[in-house]
Design an enzyme around this catalytic site. Structure first.
Site, PDB file in Angstrom:
ATOM      1  N   HIS A 278      -5.654  -6.041  -4.959  1.00  0.00           N
ATOM      2  CA  HIS A 278      -5.429  -5.515  -6.311  1.00  0.00           C
ATOM      3  C   HIS A 278      -4.501  -6.410  -7.124  1.00  0.00           C
ATOM      4  O   HIS A 278      -4.557  -6.430  -8.341  1.00  0.00           O
ATOM      5  CB  HIS A 278      -4.959  -4.060  -6.255  1.00  0.00           C
ATOM      6  CG  HIS A 278      -6.090  -3.158  -5.883  1.00  0.00           C
ATOM      7  ND1 HIS A 278      -6.321  -2.766  -4.589  1.00  0.00           N
ATOM      8  CD2 HIS A 278      -7.109  -2.663  -6.629  1.00  0.00           C
ATOM      9  CE1 HIS A 278      -7.420  -2.030  -4.556  1.00  0.00           C
ATOM     10  NE2 HIS A 278      -7.924  -1.948  -5.769  1.00  0.00           N
TER      11      HIS A 278
ATOM     12  N   ARG B 190      -9.651   1.778 -13.971  1.00  0.00           N
ATOM     13  CA  ARG B 190      -8.868   2.055 -12.760  1.00  0.00           C
ATOM     14  C   ARG B 190      -7.622   2.844 -13.168  1.00  0.00           C
ATOM     15  O   ARG B 190      -6.542   2.265 -13.368  1.00  0.00           O
ATOM     16  CB  ARG B 190      -8.449   0.745 -12.083  1.00  0.00           C
ATOM     17  CG  ARG B 190      -9.587  -0.027 -11.423  1.00  0.00           C
ATOM     18  CD  ARG B 190      -9.037  -1.270 -10.732  1.00  0.00           C
ATOM     19  NE  ARG B 190      -9.963  -1.843  -9.795  1.00  0.00           N
ATOM     20  CZ  ARG B 190     -10.781  -2.873 -10.059  1.00  0.00           C
ATOM     21  NH1 ARG B 190     -10.781  -3.437 -11.244  1.00  0.00           N
ATOM     22  NH2 ARG B 190     -11.587  -3.331  -9.118  1.00  0.00           N
TER      23      ARG B 190
ATOM     24  N   GLU C 137     -18.242   2.964  -1.437  1.00  0.00           N
ATOM     25  CA  GLU C 137     -17.261   1.952  -1.017  1.00  0.00           C
ATOM     26  C   GLU C 137     -17.114   1.876   0.498  1.00  0.00           C
ATOM     27  O   GLU C 137     -16.466   0.963   1.000  1.00  0.00           O
ATOM     28  CB  GLU C 137     -15.878   2.281  -1.599  1.00  0.00           C
ATOM     29  CG  GLU C 137     -15.868   2.326  -3.101  1.00  0.00           C
ATOM     30  CD  GLU C 137     -14.465   2.470  -3.640  1.00  0.00           C
ATOM     31  OE1 GLU C 137     -13.864   1.454  -4.001  1.00  0.00           O
ATOM     32  OE2 GLU C 137     -13.970   3.610  -3.702  1.00  0.00           O
TER      33      GLU C 137
ATOM     34  N   CYS D  56     -19.475  -2.220  -9.480  1.00  0.00           N
ATOM     35  CA  CYS D  56     -18.245  -2.458 -10.242  1.00  0.00           C
ATOM     36  C   CYS D  56     -17.236  -3.283  -9.433  1.00  0.00           C
ATOM     37  O   CYS D  56     -16.118  -3.504  -9.874  1.00  0.00           O
ATOM     38  CB  CYS D  56     -17.628  -1.149 -10.712  1.00  0.00           C
ATOM     39  SG  CYS D  56     -17.101  -0.101  -9.349  1.00  0.00           S
TER      40      CYS D  56
HETATM   41  C1  PEP Z   1     -14.121  -1.830  -5.277  1.00  0.00           C
HETATM   42  O1  PEP Z   1     -13.646  -1.428  -4.212  1.00  0.00           O
HETATM   43  O2  PEP Z   1     -15.041  -2.671  -5.339  1.00  0.00           O
HETATM   44  C2  PEP Z   1     -13.612  -1.325  -6.551  1.00  0.00           C
HETATM   45  C3  PEP Z   1     -14.201  -1.604  -7.682  1.00  0.00           C
HETATM   46  O3  PEP Z   1     -12.459  -0.609  -6.524  1.00  0.00           O
HETATM   47  P1  PEP Z   1     -11.021  -1.287  -6.310  1.00  0.00           P
HETATM   48  O4  PEP Z   1     -11.186  -2.765  -6.360  1.00  0.00           O
HETATM   49  O5  PEP Z   1     -10.110  -0.786  -7.359  1.00  0.00           O
HETATM   50  O6  PEP Z   1     -10.644  -0.793  -4.944  1.00  0.00           O
HETATM   51 MG    MG Z   2     -12.323   0.271  -4.270  1.00  0.00          MG
END
Ligand code: PEP
Ligand code: MG
Length: 606
Positions: A204, A311, A456, A527
């Site tokens: 992140h 997010r 996910e 995404c």
């Molecule tokens: C992902 O896991 O691909 C996603 C878009 O969520 P994050 O990156 O915030 O975990």
């Molecule tokens: Mg994610």
């Protein structure tokens, strides 16, 4: 200057592009402390704070020691004893007091100055075992700093010594997402990019860096050994490289590439108003991922067809009080209004793993102050929907805020990290409850608001036929899907080489999800970061994907690429890739496609 003059260091590139600047090395402790001077009359108070910090850690260590189980290996007690000794050593306990008195600085600052001094002394010791004890000193100091901060959000100190007009490249062991949020707010430093020794490309921190538009390379192992304060550093994120003290010729070449990139960006802007379609006229939606409400501006500037992923958790981080319903409503409504009827997919709180609330915020949820961080394996722990279901008030407050914002735009709710069908049922029950509450208050919301779920974890990808019975849309979070399919911590640089988005298992789960959605007439988006990877556009298109959600900076490059692709060829490519079981051959198939004659450069808008 560093011995490694002209040395190129390898890591994982984040965002795109080149950055040139002067290095500023951040000590871990420098990231976490506030530095300020104090009045002479406050010296006693400041020394008192320091003493309380030490006492709090002493109590913590006593507490830990009295809870060692009989079966625990003897090293555990030895480790605690060592930390107790370090804590009591005059070098650490006394010297910072003198620094507060003589330099009139706050306790945290004094402690970190002394920490660096002690570590320097340790580094000079000839004995490797003793040298490595500097890590223990650091850990003890970090405990004291955390006690001193009493849960205040961490703050990054201002970089020192930057000449006017010079841009800065931060070099750190690691940067937490909270540090990135803090950087995002800093108008006072001209940050060109950053380099970290730890971290994976889809952590992140990396995602936030991208939203800052900062080229960065993470997972550069020896960065702080090779790079010295003030060195000239070039970050070449596209080649995963950091060049330290480049030659004049190299600098000139980098400047040339920078100019070319700028020209290309100018050309790309001409595509903004054009509908995104393939060469054979198939419409594709290009949506934006955002982290904070103000990022909606970047989405609009890139001509996004909507927000595919907001997010929301970044509204909750780097602060001590959780946002109220009204504050959240304002944030969500701001984005919904800005997008003027285009869809805005708000993901419910995805806290956990590398995105943590401050200690004070956790406490306000009823987690005791002294309680240990509950997760020993946070990516597999209380995260995302699991967190929300564990804290119903937190979830309901957010859902009410999102529902209220649905009155001013086209808002959708996206639930992260689903693995079980019963989690969907519970989430939907919470949405129904939040609606009831708003009805009781006579507050308006869009009664037809769509609720979707993220795919996910492999369990979700394998449960698409059941999930689509309950959800109105799906969004594949490839960042986590890769992490959980391959059992690779996405923020751990030591296994970053195994984090392979072209692993056949990953591609099958993505392909299956897209197909499963199409079969049920449920829209599916991607995404995760893959949606913005040019290498992946044709393959995803061929798998049937028609909604790509990505960082705003990638929207126009992906659009440019789509104009040159035909769905027929893409389907053929996807078929070939999905039949292939060897990742090397999969990569070769994609490389081959991309090395075919370049699409004609964009010259004019249609
Ligand atoms: C992902 O896991 O691909 C996603 C878009 O969520 P994050 O990156 O915030 O975990
Ligand atoms: Mg994610």
């Amino acid at each position: 200057m560093a011995e490694g003059r002209g040395e190129a260091l390898k890591g994982s590139g984040v965002a795109h592009g080149i950055a040139i600047g002067r290095a500023h090395l951040l000590a871990r402790s420098e990231l976490e402390v506030r530095q300020y001077t104090i009045e002479r009359r406050d010296v006693v108070h400041e020394i008192g704070r320091l003493t309380s910090g030490f006492n709090a850690v002493r109590l913590e260590l006593d507490h830990l020691r009295s809870h060692i189980s009989a079966e625990a290996p003897p090293e555990v007690r030895a480790f605690l004893d060592l930390h107790q000794m370090i804590l009591d050593d005059a070098l650490l306990a006394e010297a910072p007091r003198d620094l507060i008195r003589t330099r009139l600085i706050n306790a945290e600052w004094a402690l970190t100055i002394q920490l660096e001094e002690v570590c320097r002394q340790f580094q000079a010791i000839d004995d490797e075992y003793l040298r490595e004890r500097s890590t223990d000193v650091r850990q003890v100091v970090e405990r004291v700093l955390s006690a001193l901060s009493e849960g205040r959000p961490t703050r990054m100190a201002l970089p020192r010594k930057i000449a006017p007009g010079e841009r800065l490249i931060l070099v750190a062991q690691d940067l937490a997402p909270a540090d990135m949020l803090h950087l995002k707010d800093r108008a006072d430093i001209d940050l060109a990019g950053f380099v970290t020794e730890l971290g994976g490309p889809t952590s992140h921190t990396a995602i936030l860096a991208r939203s800052l538009g900062l080229p960065a390379v993470v997972g550069v192992e020896r960065a702080r050994k090779v790079i010295e304060e003030g060195d000239l550093v070039v970050i070449d994120a596209d080649s995963d490289l950091v060049v330290v003290n480049p030659t004049e010729a190299e600098v000139a070449a980098f400047h040339r590439r920078l100019r070319e990139e700028t020209e290309h960006r100018v050309q790309l802007r001409k595509l903004k108003g054009r509908l995104s379609r393939t060469k054979d006229g198939v419409a594709v939606e290009l949506l934006a991922n955002i982290e904070l409400p103000q990022d909606a501006r970047d989405a609009l500037e890139a001509g996004a067809d909507g927000i595919g992923l907001f997010r929301s958790e970044f509204l909750f981080m780097d602060r001590n009080e959780l946002p109220t319903e009204d504050e959240q409503y304002e944030a969500y409504a701001k984005v919904a209004r800005a997008m003027k009827g285009k869809p805005v997919v708000i993901r419910t709180l995805d806290i956990g793993a590398d995105k943590v609330l401050t200690a004070a915020a956790r406490e306000s949820l009823g987690m005791g102050k002294g309680a240990p961080r509950p997760e020993s394996n946070p990516a597999l722990g209380l995260r995302a929907i699991r967190y929300c279901l564990a804290y119903p008030e937190l979830f309901l407050t957010q859902l009410r805020a999102i529902l209220r914002a649905s009155e001013v735009g086209t808002v959708r709710i996206l639930v992260p990290m689903l693995a079980h069908a019963h989690e969907i049922e519970q989430a939907l029950a919470f949405v129904a409850r939040a609606k009831e509450q708003l009805k009781e208050r006579r507050q308006k919301y869009d009664g037809r608001i769509l609720v979707g779920g993220m795919i996910e974890v492999p369990a979700a990808a394998l449960s698409v036929p059941q999930f689509v019975e309950k959800l109105k849309f799906l969004s594949i979070g490839t960042n986590d899907l890769i992490q959980y399919t391959l059992a690779i911590d996405r923020s751990d640089s030591s296994v970053a080489h195994l984090y392979d988005h072209l692993h056949p298992a990953v591609l099958h789960l993505i392909g299956q999800t897209i197909k499963g959605g199409a079969r049920a007439g449920v829209p599916v988006a991607v995404c995760g970061e893959l949606a913005g990877e040019l290498e992946m556009t044709e393959l995803l298109l061929g798998m049937g994907l028609r909604q790509f959600s990505m960082h705003p900076s990638q929207i126009l490059p992906v659009k440019e690429q789509l104009f040159e692709l035909s769905t027929k060829d893409a389907v053929r490519l996807a078929g070939r890739v999905l039949r292939e079981s060897d990742p090397i051959r999969i990569r070769a198939a994609l490389d081959h496609r991309r090395s075919e004659p370049d699409p004609a450069p964009v010259r004019s808008a249609a």
